[in-house]
Design an enzyme around this catalytic site. Structure first.
Site, PDB file in Angstrom:
ATOM      1  N   CYS A 176      20.781 -22.102 -43.075  1.00 40.06           N
ATOM      2  CA  CYS A 176      20.485 -21.294 -41.877  1.00 40.06           C
ATOM      3  C   CYS A 176      21.362 -20.039 -41.737  1.00 40.06           C
ATOM      4  O   CYS A 176      20.849 -18.937 -41.500  1.00 40.06           O
ATOM      5  CB  CYS A 176      20.611 -22.168 -40.627  1.00 40.06           C
ATOM      6  SG  CYS A 176      22.009 -23.307 -40.669  1.00 40.06           S
ATOM      7  N   ARG A 210      32.046 -24.563 -36.521  1.00 34.67           N
ATOM      8  CA  ARG A 210      31.113 -25.109 -35.516  1.00 34.67           C
ATOM      9  C   ARG A 210      31.647 -24.803 -34.119  1.00 34.67           C
ATOM     10  O   ARG A 210      32.824 -25.065 -33.843  1.00 34.67           O
ATOM     11  CB  ARG A 210      31.000 -26.629 -35.695  1.00 34.67           C
ATOM     12  CG  ARG A 210      29.967 -27.296 -34.817  1.00 34.67           C
ATOM     13  CD  ARG A 210      28.558 -27.044 -35.270  1.00 34.67           C
ATOM     14  NE  ARG A 210      28.274 -27.648 -36.567  1.00 34.67           N
ATOM     15  CZ  ARG A 210      27.211 -27.331 -37.319  1.00 34.67           C
ATOM     16  NH1 ARG A 210      26.347 -26.417 -36.907  1.00 34.67           N
ATOM     17  NH2 ARG A 210      27.023 -27.905 -38.487  1.00 34.67           N
ATOM     18  N   HIS A 240      23.052 -19.278 -34.242  1.00 34.87           N
ATOM     19  CA  HIS A 240      24.299 -19.056 -34.982  1.00 34.87           C
ATOM     20  C   HIS A 240      24.694 -17.577 -34.909  1.00 34.87           C
ATOM     21  O   HIS A 240      23.827 -16.686 -34.919  1.00 34.87           O
ATOM     22  CB  HIS A 240      24.109 -19.380 -36.465  1.00 34.87           C
ATOM     23  CG  HIS A 240      23.899 -20.827 -36.776  1.00 34.87           C
ATOM     24  ND1 HIS A 240      24.105 -21.851 -35.883  1.00 34.87           N
ATOM     25  CD2 HIS A 240      23.523 -21.440 -37.955  1.00 34.87           C
ATOM     26  CE1 HIS A 240      23.852 -23.017 -36.477  1.00 34.87           C
ATOM     27  NE2 HIS A 240      23.490 -22.797 -37.731  1.00 34.87           N
TER      28      HIS A 240
END
Ligand SMILES: NC(=O)c1ccc[n+]([C@@H]2O[C@H](COP(=O)([O-])OP(=O)(O)OC[C@H]3O[C@@H](n4cnc5c(N)ncnc54)[C@H](OP(=O)(O)O)[C@@H]3O)[C@@H](O)[C@H]2O)c1
Length: 334
Positions: A126, A227, A234
């Site tokens: 991703c 994270r 993101h």
């Protein structure tokens, strides 16, 4: 006109694939939904029609399916993607299982096209997908010399288990997916560590960027993946050194005219890309473009995208859309 299957249809990415396919202009004659035994029998709706989720088995592809969109983890892909391929199905796989295989295409449609030498096509990681969209056009125009990523990745990137850890953590519960609480915390740790101290996520970003953009060995790429406690979208701080001289104005101009990119770059008005802008959208948002005065011809770029849409489901559907709209490029499909 084509028959589609979604493997992992009950997951975070699979659910978004159903929605993204519904939004697509693709004609879907039949849609088959697969998950594990746990979810078999559940019902999902697609374009007003109820579809029963089936258990994935070795016989699942013994029917006419043109495209199977996989998002059920690497182990499931390793076992079932070759079975689907052997049945003539084009597999577009979201897991990490096939990405670095030399004979498998790793595709972000804004940057490269599937060759279909094999009928398995890999969807990249991703954070890599959203980063190569702006880097691809920079590479094409100015050439790249070095890329350094720092990511700020949402919990939805860990599927439902990551979302649960953030929501339950806010209610004081211990994490079950992450090694530490993610609520009110930041983890410089995504996927497992290797013996060099890098995580698998960091290695994926480095290797996949090189493969998608066909980077020569002398172009350096590095990454730190983190994270953060937000639900979705993101962010990536990209530090890039270009080969040919470039100005901020040229880069802004390039981004503002490239399909798939939205330029949000007016810091004086507090305008810059943020997850709340990107969530629910397929484009990659870029801004905070400024010179890195510590290195020649280098720039900072802040890049945000919906990791479940562009980082997973949308990129997968866009690959299928590209093949359907460009069948003339693939005589083997006729
Ligand atoms: N989340 C992201 O941002 C993201 C981005 C890119 C790629 N991916 C990749 O996409 C995949 C799915 O991620 P996710 O976030 O959607 O995870 P998730 O929410 O945990 O969903 C997993 C899905 O896989 C199914 N599944 C698990 N084991 C299976 C088996 N043995 N046979 C058939 N189906 C099985 C699950 O079905 P049940 O309901 O039956 O358990 C569920 O539908 C992973 O490979 C992940 O690395 C995720």
């Amino acid at each position: 006109m084509a028959n589609f299957a979604i493997v992992g249809a009950t997951g975070v990415v699979g659910t978004k694939m159903i929605q993204r396919l519904e939004e697509s202009s693709l004609t879907v004659d039949n849609l088959y939904l697969f998950a594990s035994k746990r979810s078999a029998g559940q019902m999902r709706t697609f374009r007003g029609k109820d579809i029963i989720v089936e258990e994935l088995t070795e016989q699942s592809f013994d029917r006419h399916i043109d495209y199977a969109l996989f998002s059920a983890g690497a182990k499931t892909s390793l076992t079932y993607a070759p079975i689907a391929e052997a049945n003539g199905v084009i597999v577009i796989d979201n897991s990490s299982a096939w990405r670095m295989n030399a004979d498998i295409d790793l595709v972000v449609p804004e940057c490269n096209k599937p060759t279909l030498h094999r009928k398995i096509i890999a969807n990249p990681n991703c954070s890599t997908i959203q980063s190569v969209v702006p880097l691809g056009i920079l590479h094409q125009t100015f050439g790249l010399k070095r890329v350094a990523y720092t990511t700020y990745q949402a919990v939805s990137g860990s599927g439902q288990a990551g979302i649960n850890d953030l929501i339950n953590g806010a209610n004081g519960q211990k994490p079950t997916n992450y090694p530490h609480p993610i609520y009110n915390n930041i983890l410089p740790h995504i996927d497992v560590f290797d013996e060099t101290g890098y995580t698998k996520e960091e290695v994926k970003m480095i290797n996949e960027t090189r493969k998608i953009l066909s980077l020569q060995d002398n172009i350096a790429v590095t990454a730190t993946c983190v994270r953060v406690p937000i639900l979705n979208s993101h962010s990536v701080a990209i530090n890039v050194t270009l080969d040919k001289p470039a100005t901020i104005e040229q880069i802004r101009q390039l981004f503002s005219t490239t399909s798939g990119i939205v330029l949000v770059d007016d810091p004086q008005q507090n305008e810059y890309p943020m997850p709340i802008y990107a969530t629910g959208r397929d484009e990659v948002f870029v801004g905070r473009i400024r010179k890195d005065y510590s290195l020649p011809n280098s720039f900072h770029i802040w890049c945000v995208a919906d990791n479940i849409r562009k980082g997973a489901a949308s990129n997968t559907v866009q690959i299928a859309e590209f093949i359907e709209q460009n069948k003339a490029l693939y005589p083997a499909l006729h």
